[in-house]
Design a protein around this motif. Structure first.
Motif, PDB file in Angstrom:
ATOM      1  N   ILE A  71      -9.953   6.343  -1.973  1.00  0.00           N
ATOM      2  CA  ILE A  71      -8.646   5.766  -2.296  1.00  0.00           C
ATOM      3  C   ILE A  71      -8.757   4.253  -2.467  1.00  0.00           C
ATOM      4  O   ILE A  71      -8.151   3.663  -3.363  1.00  0.00           O
ATOM      5  CB  ILE A  71      -7.620   6.122  -1.208  1.00  0.00           C
ATOM      6  N   LEU A  72      -9.540   3.627  -1.608  1.00  0.00           N
ATOM      7  CA  LEU A  72      -9.768   2.186  -1.744  1.00  0.00           C
ATOM      8  C   LEU A  72     -10.558   1.863  -3.007  1.00  0.00           C
ATOM      9  O   LEU A  72     -10.492   0.741  -3.524  1.00  0.00           O
ATOM     10  CB  LEU A  72     -10.510   1.649  -0.522  1.00  0.00           C
ATOM     11  N   GLY A  75      -0.098   6.632   6.869  1.00  0.00           N
ATOM     12  CA  GLY A  75      -1.079   7.625   6.455  1.00  0.00           C
ATOM     13  C   GLY A  75      -0.751   9.055   6.810  1.00  0.00           C
ATOM     14  O   GLY A  75      -1.601   9.942   6.634  1.00  0.00           O
ATOM     15  N   ALA A  76       0.467   9.337   7.286  1.00  0.00           N
ATOM     16  CA  ALA A  76       0.822  10.703   7.682  1.00  0.00           C
ATOM     17  C   ALA A  76       0.564  11.729   6.575  1.00  0.00           C
ATOM     18  O   ALA A  76      -0.004  12.798   6.838  1.00  0.00           O
ATOM     19  CB  ALA A  76       2.269  10.763   8.151  1.00  0.00           C
ATOM     20  N   PRO A  77       0.947  11.473   5.321  1.00  0.00           N
ATOM     21  CA  PRO A  77       0.717  12.484   4.280  1.00  0.00           C
ATOM     22  C   PRO A  77      -0.753  12.815   4.062  1.00  0.00           C
ATOM     23  O   PRO A  77      -1.111  13.982   3.868  1.00  0.00           O
ATOM     24  CB  PRO A  77       1.332  11.834   3.025  1.00  0.00           C
ATOM     25  N   ALA A 125       0.803  -1.231   0.000  1.00  0.00           N
ATOM     26  CA  ALA A 125       0.000   0.000   0.000  1.00  0.00           C
ATOM     27  C   ALA A 125       0.831   1.274   0.000  1.00  0.00           C
ATOM     28  O   ALA A 125       0.272   2.360  -0.141  1.00  0.00           O
ATOM     29  CB  ALA A 125      -0.925   0.008   1.213  1.00  0.00           C
ATOM     30  N   GLN A 126       2.134   1.165   0.141  1.00  0.00           N
ATOM     31  CA  GLN A 126       2.950   2.332   0.431  1.00  0.00           C
ATOM     32  C   GLN A 126       2.840   3.437  -0.620  1.00  0.00           C
ATOM     33  O   GLN A 126       2.771   4.618  -0.295  1.00  0.00           O
ATOM     34  CB  GLN A 126       4.420   1.933   0.610  1.00  0.00           C
ATOM     35  N   LYS A 127       2.833   3.078  -1.892  1.00  0.00           N
ATOM     36  CA  LYS A 127       2.841   4.113  -2.922  1.00  0.00           C
ATOM     37  C   LYS A 127       1.571   4.978  -2.893  1.00  0.00           C
ATOM     38  O   LYS A 127       1.574   6.111  -3.343  1.00  0.00           O
ATOM     39  CB  LYS A 127       3.014   3.496  -4.308  1.00  0.00           C
ATOM     40  N   TRP A 128       0.495   4.434  -2.322  1.00  0.00           N
ATOM     41  CA  TRP A 128      -0.764   5.164  -2.291  1.00  0.00           C
ATOM     42  C   TRP A 128      -0.758   6.278  -1.247  1.00  0.00           C
ATOM     43  O   TRP A 128      -1.666   7.106  -1.225  1.00  0.00           O
ATOM     44  CB  TRP A 128      -1.917   4.197  -2.013  1.00  0.00           C
ATOM     45  N   PHE A 129       0.245   6.292  -0.387  1.00  0.00           N
ATOM     46  CA  PHE A 129       0.278   7.286   0.679  1.00  0.00           C
ATOM     47  C   PHE A 129       1.538   8.148   0.652  1.00  0.00           C
ATOM     48  O   PHE A 129       1.874   8.792   1.632  1.00  0.00           O
ATOM     49  CB  PHE A 129       0.145   6.585   2.038  1.00  0.00           C
ATOM     50  N   LYS A 130       2.202   8.192  -0.496  1.00  0.00           N
ATOM     51  CA  LYS A 130       3.360   9.051  -0.637  1.00  0.00           C
ATOM     52  C   LYS A 130       2.909  10.477  -0.945  1.00  0.00           C
ATOM     53  O   LYS A 130       1.803  10.707  -1.448  1.00  0.00           O
ATOM     54  CB  LYS A 130       4.283   8.523  -1.736  1.00  0.00           C
ATOM     55  N   THR A 136       1.714  11.102  -4.468  1.00  0.00           N
ATOM     56  CA  THR A 136       0.345  10.653  -4.712  1.00  0.00           C
ATOM     57  C   THR A 136      -0.654  11.653  -4.150  1.00  0.00           C
ATOM     58  O   THR A 136      -1.718  11.898  -4.750  1.00  0.00           O
ATOM     59  CB  THR A 136       0.118   9.273  -4.072  1.00  0.00           C
ATOM     60  N   MET A 137      -0.340  12.249  -3.010  1.00  0.00           N
ATOM     61  CA  MET A 137      -1.244  13.238  -2.424  1.00  0.00           C
ATOM     62  C   MET A 137      -1.463  14.412  -3.370  1.00  0.00           C
ATOM     63  O   MET A 137      -2.573  14.941  -3.469  1.00  0.00           O
ATOM     64  CB  MET A 137      -0.686  13.739  -1.089  1.00  0.00           C
TER      65      MET A 137
END
Length: 404
Positions: free
Chosen positions: A157-158, A353-355, A105-110, A113-114
């Motif tokens: 996002i999901l 999910g910080a970003p 899932a990491q790339k979805w929360f970079k 991506t934001m």
């Protein structure tokens, strides 16, 4: 019920309903005994670690201080066969196993991506403020805005339809450790059935969304299987919604308690990103994570034995006088507020999910302060009862529309 504000209170889910007293207690230990042994009835003993630098040093050594056998203090030690151990969510994993699962899932929360999804996030923020104004002149901000906006964002996002908002909200409640076991079990069975359909759909016809990434994600060349799959979906949904909601509620509450700072942000909205960092530092929704020493070691000169648990008190570290000047003062102009550990330290377990939390809070407060004024409390705020993830969960407001 009388709460004794000693470290044993950290195992009492009602203690954080009096956050001022808890922060005061943690501050006393941070200054006088920053690594202290805590034991009592109903929970395994642990070392309470309260200083920022100690926590950061522990986070930098994930092989020595592991998440296993569990990263959260329970009110009682669960038996080995409990669902928590069987499900083994991402925060329970270590080393290469953790890295492989996180990568799905990491790339979805970079942050890159934001930037791609910021337009949609801004639309949802505007919609949330529209709903706030439509519900006025009084409403519960926690229910109307802070509970809905982050969950809608995670659903998008999901790649899940918004009509599933209500069941998804119910499903997220199974991740709360203080839930009634029977209710949690019923919710979990519904959750498994729902995500079984999601997985089957995305494996037949993959789409460009996070649900497809999870459904078709592999570790060591193998697709994830149940109950790992549903656990993964639910961790994303719950972590992406509840922590953000607590930070939004608590941040707005502090602005209402400091009207001069609210007025400053209205006049100078460019300060909002820095104000978000101060809100995160101040609220610290994830109060702690646990680590377990895998060898005899020391923390600040205190001997820690192999197998002993340590509670990393992020709530205490975010008010460490050695890092933050006058830390018990809420200040949206604070320099260096972004050094907080509201998302954990800088190690491999830093919050995925910080970003998105930062983006959602920035967009929401920008629109809220531009379009809503005369905001004031319309009742007493409520605070969630929990030993782990907690904060303001009811925020009755009175307000009117305007340009501030």
């Amino acid at each position: 019920m009388t709460i004794t504000f000693t470290p044993e209170a950290l195992a009492d889910r009602t203690a954080w309903t009096r956050p001022e007293a808890m922060f005061e207690m943690l501050g006393e230990y941070r200054r006088k005994e920053p690594v202290v042994w805590v034991e009592g009835t109903g929970f395994l003993p642990f070392w309470l670690v309260t200083r920022y630098h100690d926590i950061m040093e522990i986070e930098r050594q994930p092989e020595l201080f592991t998440n296993r056998p569990g990263p959260i203090l329970a009110e009682a030690e669960p038996p080995a066969e409990t669902a928590e151990e069987d499900l083994k969510p991402l925060p329970h994993r270590d080393g290469e196993d953790h890295r492989a699962h996180r990568a799905i899932a990491q790339k979805w929360f970079k942050y890159g991506t934001m930037r791609q999804i910021e337009g949609h996030a801004a639309e949802l923020a505007v919609r949330s403020v529209d709903e706030l104004l439509a519900s006025g002149p009084e409403c519960d901000f926690a229910q109307v805005v802070a509970g809905r906006y982050p969950l809608r964002m995670i659903l998008s996002i999901l790649g899940l339809p918004e009509r599933d908002y209500e069941p998804m909200y119910r499903f997220t409640q199974i991740m709360v450790w203080d839930k009634d076991p029977d209710e949690a079990y019923r919710n979990w069975q519904e959750c498994l059935a729902y995500f079984d359909g999601v997985t089957a759909s995305r494996r037949r016809r993959p789409t460009d969304d996070l649900a497809s990434a999870i459904s078709n994600g592999t570790v060591a060349g193998k697709l994830l299987e149940e109950p790992e799959l549903t656990t993964y979906y639910m961790l994303i949904a719950d972590a992406g919604y509840e922590t953000t909601s607590f930070a939004m509620n608590g941040g707005l509450l502090e602005l209402l308690r400091h009207p001069e700072q609210l007025a400053l942000l209205r006049r100078e909205p460019a300060r909002i990103p820095d104000a978000v960092e101060e809100m995160l530092r101040w609220t610290s929704p994830a109060r702690h994570f646990m680590r377990t020493a895998q060898a005899d070691t020391e923390v600040s000169g205190v001997k820690i034995r192999k197998g002993e648990r340590l509670m990393l008190s992020y709530a205490a570290a975010n008010r460490d006088e050695q890092i933050f000047t006058d830390p018990e003062r809420f200040d949206v102009t604070r320099e260096g507020a972004g050094r907080h550990v509201a998302f954990g330290g800088r190690g491999p377990h830093h919050c995925l999910g910080a970003p998105i939390t930062r983006m959602e809070m920035r967009l929401l407060f920008a629109d809220l302060l531009a379009r809503v004024h005369d905001i004031e409390l319309a009742g007493e705020p409520g605070i969630a009862e929990s030993v782990f993830l907690t904060g303001v969960n009811a925020l009755p407001l009175r307000f009117s529309a305007g340009n501030g």
